[in-house]
Design a protein around this motif. Structure first.
Motif, mmCIF file in Angstrom:
data_model
loop_
_atom_site.group_PDB
_atom_site.id
_atom_site.type_symbol
_atom_site.label_atom_id
_atom_site.label_comp_id
_atom_site.label_asym_id
_atom_site.label_seq_id
_atom_site.Cartn_x
_atom_site.Cartn_y
_atom_site.Cartn_z
ATOM 1 N N VAL A 3 30.280 4.294 147.434
ATOM 2 C CA VAL A 3 29.967 3.615 145.393
ATOM 3 C C VAL A 3 30.442 5.539 144.944
ATOM 4 O O VAL A 3 31.181 5.838 144.734
ATOM 5 N N LEU A 257 31.606 3.888 135.604
ATOM 6 C CA LEU A 257 31.179 4.192 136.786
ATOM 7 C C LEU A 257 30.567 5.873 136.425
ATOM 8 O O LEU A 257 31.448 6.311 136.330
ATOM 9 N N TRP A 311 33.140 -6.272 132.685
ATOM 10 C CA TRP A 311 33.026 -4.917 133.604
ATOM 11 C C TRP A 311 33.524 -4.673 134.135
ATOM 12 O O TRP A 311 34.626 -5.727 135.173
ATOM 13 N N PRO A 314 35.062 0.406 137.938
ATOM 14 C CA PRO A 314 33.620 0.495 138.444
ATOM 15 C C PRO A 314 33.818 0.818 139.308
ATOM 16 O O PRO A 314 33.404 1.336 140.743
ATOM 17 N N ALA A 317 33.470 1.050 143.746
ATOM 18 C CA ALA A 317 32.546 0.023 144.112
ATOM 19 C C ALA A 317 32.969 -1.005 144.664
ATOM 20 O O ALA A 317 34.341 -1.911 143.953
ATOM 21 N N ILE A 323 26.516 -1.434 143.140
ATOM 22 C CA ILE A 323 26.490 -0.720 141.820
ATOM 23 C C ILE A 323 25.470 -0.693 141.327
ATOM 24 O O ILE A 323 25.109 0.525 141.192
ATOM 25 N N SER A 324 24.128 -1.911 141.559
ATOM 26 C CA SER A 324 22.659 -1.936 141.154
ATOM 27 C C SER A 324 22.112 -0.888 142.147
ATOM 28 O O SER A 324 21.179 -0.952 141.215
ATOM 29 N N PHE A 330 21.213 -1.912 136.005
ATOM 30 C CA PHE A 330 22.796 -2.209 135.765
ATOM 31 C C PHE A 330 22.528 -3.892 136.386
ATOM 32 O O PHE A 330 23.786 -4.598 135.715
ATOM 33 N N TYR A 336 27.596 -8.659 134.571
ATOM 34 C CA TYR A 336 26.925 -8.131 135.889
ATOM 35 C C TYR A 336 25.966 -9.542 135.951
ATOM 36 O O TYR A 336 26.377 -10.267 137.433
ATOM 37 N N ASN A 343 37.183 -5.207 140.007
ATOM 38 C CA ASN A 343 37.637 -3.858 140.369
ATOM 39 C C ASN A 343 39.129 -3.756 140.626
ATOM 40 O O ASN A 343 39.784 -4.461 141.199
#
Length: 392
Positions: A3, A257, A311, A314, A317, A323-324, A330, A336, A343
């Motif tokens: 990420v 993000l 969302w 991000p 990702a 992400i988390s 998140f 989520y 994305n």
């Protein structure tokens, strides 16, 4: 892919995080340009949406102005005259501001330039590029493998020897700050024509796509470029009108993000905010306005993100876990938990090239369809996303 981006990837994302500084409104009506001799030459402005570009077609040449060509520029204007190879240069024009057209060879520094050149059928003219390791196009990657498209380096690490060897008719640059002017100055000292391209600073999706008309003028393919743009404009406007008529709700949208503890928010007057709005969404920071991304603390963004229905974008990702892993809070966001995270990474290759940053420039109508299909799936049943992918 991690990420956290590499510095090279961040460089590509910078020009994709789109900003605003509209300082000159161009009319599509007939205009008049004064020559240094005091005379006047009438011409026709062909730009309708772009705010950083002026292109006026005149009888014996075309005049280009690139307005505030880098982020943070104020009062900067670069002037060019496009004169056909077979024509004499008018006496009132500075030869240093002349580009002979059609251009036969070019060096570019942004993937958006490549996409527009490809769209008008002139990809073979591209001899050098800054960042060949991050291209998506198979055609360009094949040329890299065949050593007919060369890496020319970055900024103050430009490979000047390679650039001189390639002997381009034009070097096209984009700038993310005032230092870009000094890089361009070094190339001009080498006798090269260097033009800035500010398409990434356009805030209107059609305004950004309209820069294809610049390439049409450079390659003497004005009719081709105009036809392509009219098709883009037609499809975009049709989709926008359909959404406006039929969308019953406006889902709330979170974008981006954080980088470390800072979330760089795209302002409400940005390119992506405009796309979300046209797609029938409500961007959480639509009421902000700035020339550049707005840094905000993670805590402040998180509180507002609790109200988001979707969302989008991000970072790089590829999964929800990525992400988390940055912050376990998140995973508690409703968007989520409901699986509404998408994305723009569907069209990527193994070396990190992403077509969203490449052909997405000349396909805002498809970007709009993607976003509308995400936010209003009931309006586009069964449509497969083109640039976007749902994260699992």
């Amino acid at each position: 892919m991690n990420v956290v981006k590499s510095s090279c990837v961040i460089r590509f994302i910078i020009y994709g995080v789109l900003t605003l500084s509209a300082v000159l409104i161009q009319s599509c009506q007939r205009t008049t340009g004064k020559a240094e001799t005091g005379g006047e030459i009438s011409g026709r402005s062909v730009i309708m949406y772009a705010k950083r570009l002026s292109l006026v077609e005149k009888d014996i040449y075309s005049q280009i102005k690139v307005i505030n060509p880098w982020q943070g520029a104020k009062g900067e204007e670069q002037n060019w005259y496009l004169v056909r190879d077979s024509a004499d240069i008018p006496p009132f024009i500075n030869p240093g501001e002349v580009i002979r057209v059609p251009v036969k060879s070019i060096i570019c520094t942004s993937t958006t330039h490549l996409a527009m050149i490809s769209a008008i059928g002139e990809s073979g003219s591209v001899k050098g590029f800054s960042g060949t390791g991050f291209l998506y196009s198979k055609e360009y990657n094949d040329r890299i493998s065949a050593s007919t498209l060369n890496e020319i380096g970055y900024d103050d690490n430009l490979n000047k020897e390679m650039i001189i060897k390639l002997k381009p008719d034009l070097v096209m640059m984009y700038g993310v700050g005032g230092e870009s002017a000094s890089f361009a100055g070094k190339l001009r000292e080498m006798g090269l024509k260097v033009m800035f391209n500010a398409d990434y600073l356009e805030t209107d999706p059609l305004g950004k796509a309209e820069w294809i008309k610049l390439f049409g003028a450079l390659y003497s393919k004005e009719k081709t470029a105009d036809s392509i743009f009219k098709g883009i404009e037609h499809d975009y406007k049709d989709t926008e009108a359909f959404i406006r008529k039929n969308a019953k709700e406006h889902p709330r949208v979170l974008l981006g993000l954080p980088f470390k503890d800072t979330w760089y928010i795209s302002p409400g007057n940005s390119y992506i905010s405009e796309l979300v709005n046209d797609a029938g969404g409500y961007y959480l920071w639509c009421d902000t306005e700035s020339d550049e991304s707005i840094p905000m603390g993670l805590e402040n963004v998180y509180i507002k993100a609790l109200t988001a229905d979707y969302w989008l974008n991000p970072g790089t990702a590829e999964t929800l876990n990525q992400i988390s892993s940055l912050d376990n809070r998140f995973a508690g966001l409703p968007c989520y938990r409901n699986g509404n995270v998408f994305n723009n990474i569907k069209r990527t290759n193994k070396q990190g090239g992403n077509d969203y940053w490449e052909s997405g420039t000349v396909r805002p109508h498809i970007l709009l369809l993607d976003l509308a299909s995400i936010l209003h799936p009931e309006l586009f049943p069964g449509r497969e996303l083109y640039f976007y992918r749902k994260l699992n």
